[in-house]
Design a protein around this motif. Structure first.
Motif, mmCIF file in Angstrom:
data_model
loop_
_atom_site.group_PDB
_atom_site.id
_atom_site.type_symbol
_atom_site.label_atom_id
_atom_site.label_comp_id
_atom_site.label_asym_id
_atom_site.label_seq_id
_atom_site.Cartn_x
_atom_site.Cartn_y
_atom_site.Cartn_z
ATOM 1 N N ASN A 36 43.200 54.623 35.993
ATOM 2 C CA ASN A 36 43.073 55.139 34.626
ATOM 3 C C ASN A 36 42.958 54.002 33.615
ATOM 4 O OD1 ASN A 36 43.175 57.779 35.520
ATOM 5 N ND2 ASN A 36 45.374 57.967 35.196
ATOM 6 N N ALA A 37 43.691 52.910 33.833
ATOM 7 C CA ALA A 37 43.603 51.752 32.943
ATOM 8 C C ALA A 37 42.210 51.146 32.991
ATOM 9 C CB ALA A 37 44.654 50.710 33.324
ATOM 10 N N VAL A 38 41.614 51.105 34.165
ATOM 11 C CA VAL A 38 40.242 50.583 34.294
ATOM 12 C C VAL A 38 39.274 51.472 33.525
ATOM 13 C CG1 VAL A 38 38.341 50.164 35.902
ATOM 14 C CG2 VAL A 38 40.648 49.356 36.460
ATOM 15 N N PHE A 39 39.381 52.789 33.692
ATOM 16 C CA PHE A 39 38.495 53.709 32.968
ATOM 17 C C PHE A 39 38.571 53.501 31.459
ATOM 18 C CE2 PHE A 39 38.361 56.606 36.722
ATOM 19 C CZ PHE A 39 36.980 56.568 36.875
ATOM 20 N N GLU A 40 39.774 53.344 30.960
ATOM 21 C CA GLU A 40 39.953 53.152 29.521
ATOM 22 C C GLU A 40 39.314 51.850 29.041
ATOM 23 O OE1 GLU A 40 44.077 53.544 28.466
ATOM 24 O OE2 GLU A 40 44.237 55.491 29.451
ATOM 25 N N ALA A 41 39.248 50.862 29.915
ATOM 26 C CA ALA A 41 38.735 49.549 29.521
ATOM 27 C C ALA A 41 37.219 49.426 29.638
ATOM 28 C CB ALA A 41 39.380 48.469 30.386
ATOM 29 N N ASN A 137 50.561 42.134 44.917
ATOM 30 C CA ASN A 137 50.317 42.975 46.088
ATOM 31 C C ASN A 137 49.226 44.011 45.848
ATOM 32 O OD1 ASN A 137 52.108 41.771 47.892
ATOM 33 N ND2 ASN A 137 53.835 42.919 47.079
ATOM 34 N N TYR A 138 48.400 43.795 44.859
ATOM 35 C CA TYR A 138 47.267 44.667 44.575
ATOM 36 C C TYR A 138 45.980 43.873 44.769
ATOM 37 C CZ TYR A 138 50.676 47.774 42.419
ATOM 38 O OH TYR A 138 51.744 48.596 42.192
ATOM 39 N N VAL A 139 45.011 44.498 45.399
ATOM 40 C CA VAL A 139 43.700 43.885 45.589
ATOM 41 C C VAL A 139 42.687 44.839 44.979
ATOM 42 C CG1 VAL A 139 42.071 42.906 47.243
ATOM 43 C CG2 VAL A 139 44.526 42.862 47.744
ATOM 44 N N VAL A 140 41.826 44.293 44.128
ATOM 45 C CA VAL A 140 40.867 45.109 43.382
ATOM 46 C C VAL A 140 39.463 44.566 43.607
ATOM 47 C CG1 VAL A 140 40.197 45.912 41.077
ATOM 48 C CG2 VAL A 140 42.622 45.529 41.616
ATOM 49 N N TYR A 141 38.535 45.462 43.920
ATOM 50 C CA TYR A 141 37.130 45.047 43.953
ATOM 51 C C TYR A 141 36.361 45.864 42.921
ATOM 52 C CZ TYR A 141 35.342 49.113 46.598
ATOM 53 O OH TYR A 141 34.963 50.376 46.986
ATOM 54 N N VAL A 142 35.326 45.250 42.383
ATOM 55 C CA VAL A 142 34.502 45.925 41.387
ATOM 56 C C VAL A 142 33.024 45.677 41.665
ATOM 57 C CG1 VAL A 142 36.247 45.916 39.556
ATOM 58 C CG2 VAL A 142 34.681 44.002 39.758
ATOM 59 N N CYS A 149 33.103 44.208 34.686
ATOM 60 C CA CYS A 149 33.953 43.508 35.674
ATOM 61 C C CYS A 149 35.103 42.826 34.964
ATOM 62 C CB CYS A 149 33.148 42.451 36.432
ATOM 63 S SG CYS A 149 32.093 43.057 37.723
ATOM 64 N N GLU A 150 34.771 42.087 33.937
ATOM 65 C CA GLU A 150 35.786 41.357 33.176
ATOM 66 C C GLU A 150 36.803 42.322 32.566
ATOM 67 O OE1 GLU A 150 35.821 38.532 29.260
ATOM 68 O OE2 GLU A 150 34.228 38.180 30.725
ATOM 69 N N ALA A 151 36.303 43.382 31.966
ATOM 70 C CA ALA A 151 37.193 44.366 31.327
ATOM 71 C C ALA A 151 38.097 45.046 32.364
ATOM 72 C CB ALA A 151 36.368 45.403 30.572
ATOM 73 N N ALA A 152 37.544 45.357 33.524
ATOM 74 C CA ALA A 152 38.330 46.021 34.568
ATOM 75 C C ALA A 152 39.460 45.116 35.048
ATOM 76 C CB ALA A 152 37.428 46.420 35.736
ATOM 77 N N PHE A 153 39.147 43.865 35.325
ATOM 78 C CA PHE A 153 40.176 42.937 35.803
ATOM 79 C C PHE A 153 41.234 42.675 34.731
ATOM 80 C CE2 PHE A 153 36.918 41.187 38.957
ATOM 81 C CZ PHE A 153 37.438 41.917 40.012
ATOM 82 N N GLU A 154 40.813 42.573 33.488
ATOM 83 C CA GLU A 154 41.776 42.374 32.399
ATOM 84 C C GLU A 154 42.705 43.587 32.278
ATOM 85 O OE1 GLU A 154 39.640 41.445 28.813
ATOM 86 O OE2 GLU A 154 39.013 39.479 29.574
ATOM 87 N N ALA A 155 42.164 44.786 32.452
ATOM 88 C CA ALA A 155 42.979 45.999 32.357
ATOM 89 C C ALA A 155 44.012 46.055 33.475
ATOM 90 C CB ALA A 155 42.080 47.243 32.409
ATOM 91 N N VAL A 156 43.611 45.680 34.678
ATOM 92 C CA VAL A 156 44.540 45.678 35.814
ATOM 93 C C VAL A 156 45.632 44.625 35.580
ATOM 94 C CG1 VAL A 156 44.794 45.178 38.277
ATOM 95 C CG2 VAL A 156 42.881 46.582 37.475
ATOM 96 N N GLU A 157 45.209 43.451 35.164
ATOM 97 C CA GLU A 157 46.199 42.385 34.925
ATOM 98 C C GLU A 157 47.195 42.803 33.842
ATOM 99 O OE1 GLU A 157 46.623 37.649 34.780
ATOM 100 O OE2 GLU A 157 44.651 38.441 34.307
#
Length: 162
Positions: A36-41, A137-142, A149-157
């Protein structure tokens, strides 16, 4: 004895900056909340996304037993390659999964490049430039545009920062 004590203290002081700079991430955030955080970003108009069913990656890899929870979301639009996956793993397994996901992305690109180049060449760079990152302990691929990509990783972080 005094020299040994001073030497040990000096070594500890030298190591302190290394431990102070290491990033600490939460380990109790659900992958659904991260999704959900990725979607928002993500920027612009979002395509309709579906959640992949178990076995989605079976042509490329088997999700290992050390993955405790995961979600893969992908665009349902036939002309859009947007996809991301978020995996929560047990301690010490993030780098192994990172390697497996990088292999998946590379193999997917090699197997599908010609078809994508023929039918939707503007989407091929998303798969070619797909990325994998580890956050504790989280692994994310985009598989997204560069900006997304940048926005998704920033949202996860941001969602995982303690």
């Amino acid at each position: 004895m005094k020299k040994i004590l001073c030497f040990a203290l000096a070594l500890m002081l030298l190591a302190l900056p290394l431990t102070a700079c290491s990033k600490k991430y939460a380990d109790d955030v659900s992958v659904k909340d991260l999704s959900n955080a990725v979607f928002e970003a993500l920027s612009g108009e979002l395509p309709d996304y579906s959640t992949a069913e178990k076995g989605y990656l079976d042509d490329y890899m088997t999700v290992p037993d050390y993955v405790t929870e995961y979600t893969i979301r992908f665009s349902t639009a036939g002309n859009n390659l947007d996809e991301f996956g978020i995996f929560h793993v047990t301690d010490g397994n993030a780098e192994d999964l990172e390697t497996e996901l990088e292999d998946y992305l590379e193999e997917s690109y090699e197997q599908n490049k010609d078809w994508y180049d023929s039918y939707m060449p503007e989407e091929t760079p998303k798969l070619r430039d797909a990325q994998v990152k580890v956050f504790g302990n989280y692994v994310v691929y985009v598989i997204l545009s560069e900006a997304d990509c940048e926005a998704a990783f920033e949202a996860v972080e941001k969602a995982l920062k303690k």
